[in-house]
Write a protein that holds these residues in place. Structure first.
Motif, short mmCIF file in Angstrom:
data_model
loop_
_atom_site.label_atom_id
_atom_site.label_comp_id
_atom_site.label_asym_id
_atom_site.label_seq_id
_atom_site.Cartn_x
_atom_site.Cartn_y
_atom_site.Cartn_z
N UNK A 1 -26.69 4.69 -41.59
CA UNK A 1 -26.18 3.51 -40.89
C UNK A 1 -27.27 2.45 -40.73
N UNK A 2 -28.48 2.88 -40.47
CA UNK A 2 -29.61 1.95 -40.38
C UNK A 2 -29.80 1.21 -41.71
N UNK A 3 -29.75 1.96 -42.81
CA UNK A 3 -29.92 1.36 -44.14
C UNK A 3 -28.77 0.39 -44.43
N UNK A 4 -27.56 0.76 -44.06
CA UNK A 4 -26.42 -0.14 -44.25
C UNK A 4 -26.66 -1.47 -43.53
N UNK A 5 -27.13 -1.40 -42.31
CA UNK A 5 -27.41 -2.63 -41.55
C UNK A 5 -28.52 -3.45 -42.22
N UNK A 6 -29.54 -2.78 -42.71
CA UNK A 6 -30.64 -3.44 -43.42
C UNK A 6 -30.09 -4.21 -44.63
N UNK A 7 -29.21 -3.58 -45.39
CA UNK A 7 -28.64 -4.19 -46.58
C UNK A 7 -27.72 -5.37 -46.20
N UNK A 8 -26.92 -5.18 -45.16
CA UNK A 8 -26.03 -6.26 -44.69
C UNK A 8 -26.84 -7.48 -44.26
N UNK A 9 -27.94 -7.25 -43.55
CA UNK A 9 -28.78 -8.36 -43.10
C UNK A 9 -29.36 -9.16 -44.26
N UNK A 10 -29.46 -8.54 -45.41
CA UNK A 10 -29.96 -9.21 -46.61
C UNK A 10 -28.80 -9.79 -47.44
N UNK A 11 -27.59 -9.76 -46.88
CA UNK A 11 -26.39 -10.35 -47.47
C UNK A 11 -25.90 -9.65 -48.73
N UNK A 12 -26.22 -8.38 -48.90
CA UNK A 12 -25.65 -7.61 -50.00
C UNK A 12 -24.23 -7.24 -49.63
N UNK A 13 -23.39 -7.10 -50.64
CA UNK A 13 -21.96 -6.84 -50.40
C UNK A 13 -21.55 -5.40 -50.67
N UNK A 14 -22.23 -4.73 -51.60
CA UNK A 14 -21.85 -3.37 -51.97
C UNK A 14 -23.08 -2.48 -51.97
N UNK A 15 -22.92 -1.31 -51.39
CA UNK A 15 -23.96 -0.29 -51.39
C UNK A 15 -23.38 0.93 -52.09
N UNK A 16 -24.00 1.33 -53.20
CA UNK A 16 -23.50 2.48 -53.94
C UNK A 16 -24.47 3.65 -53.83
N UNK A 17 -23.95 4.83 -54.07
CA UNK A 17 -24.78 6.04 -54.07
C UNK A 17 -24.10 7.05 -54.98
#
Length: 129
Positions: free
Chosen positions: A83-99
Motif C-alpha cells: 500500500x505504501x508503494x501504491x501511494x508512492x506511485x500515485x503521487x508520481x501520477x502513474x496510472x497502472x501498477x503491474x506485478x
C-alpha cells in the motif's frame, strides 16, 4: 514500524533472505535506491520491495518482494508495504501498477489488494547484453 528507502548497506541482508527462499537474488545494480523500499520493525529490516518506474509516467512495475523468513504476521506487513508503494506511485501520477508472481499465496495477496489477474501461463524471457 517504519518504511524507508533501500540503501546499499541493506543488500547483504536481503540477499540472505533471497537465498533462504531458494530464489536467485537480484544484483545490487537492479535495486534502484529511489524506488526500493524497506519495511523495518524496531529499526531492523524485515521486508523489501522494488517498484520500477517506466519513462511513460503511466506504467510502473512491482518486483523483487522478499522478506525476513522469521517475520511473524508477514501478511499484514506485506500489505502495508505494498500500500505504501501504491501511494508512492500515485503521487508520481502513474496510472497502472503491474506485478507478476508464480506463487499462489502472493497472487492471492495481490488480489486481496484489488489487483486483477491479467495473464495466465506466462513465460518470462530475458537476454543479458
Amino acid at each position: 514500524m517504519n518504511i524507508r528507502l533501500f540503501n546499499k548497506n541493506d543488500f547483504e541482508t536481503i540477499k540472505i533472505w533471497w537465498n533462504k527462499a531458494n530464489e536467485i537474488p537480484p544484483t545490487l545494480e537492479m535495486l534502484p535506491e529511489e524506488s526500493t523500499f524497506i519495511l523495518e520493525l524496531n529499526d531492523e529490516p524485515q521486508i523489501c520491495i522494488t517498484v520500477y518506474l517506466t519513462n511513460t509516467n503511466y506504467l510502473a512495475y512491482l518486483e523483487a518482494l522478499v522478506r525476513n523468513p522469521e517475520l511473524k504476521n508477514h501478511q499484514y506487513y506485506t500489505k502495508l508495504l505494498i500500500q505504501h508503494v501504491e501511494n508512492f506511485v500515485k503521487e508520481k501520477n502513474y496510472k497502472i501498477l503491474i506485478c507478476l508472481s508464480d506463487k499462489d499465496k502472493l497472487k492471492a495477496r495481490y488480489m486481496e489488494l484489488g489487483y486483477i489477474n491479467t495473464l495466465n501461463n506466462l513465460s518470462s524471457f530475458a537476454k543479458e547484453l
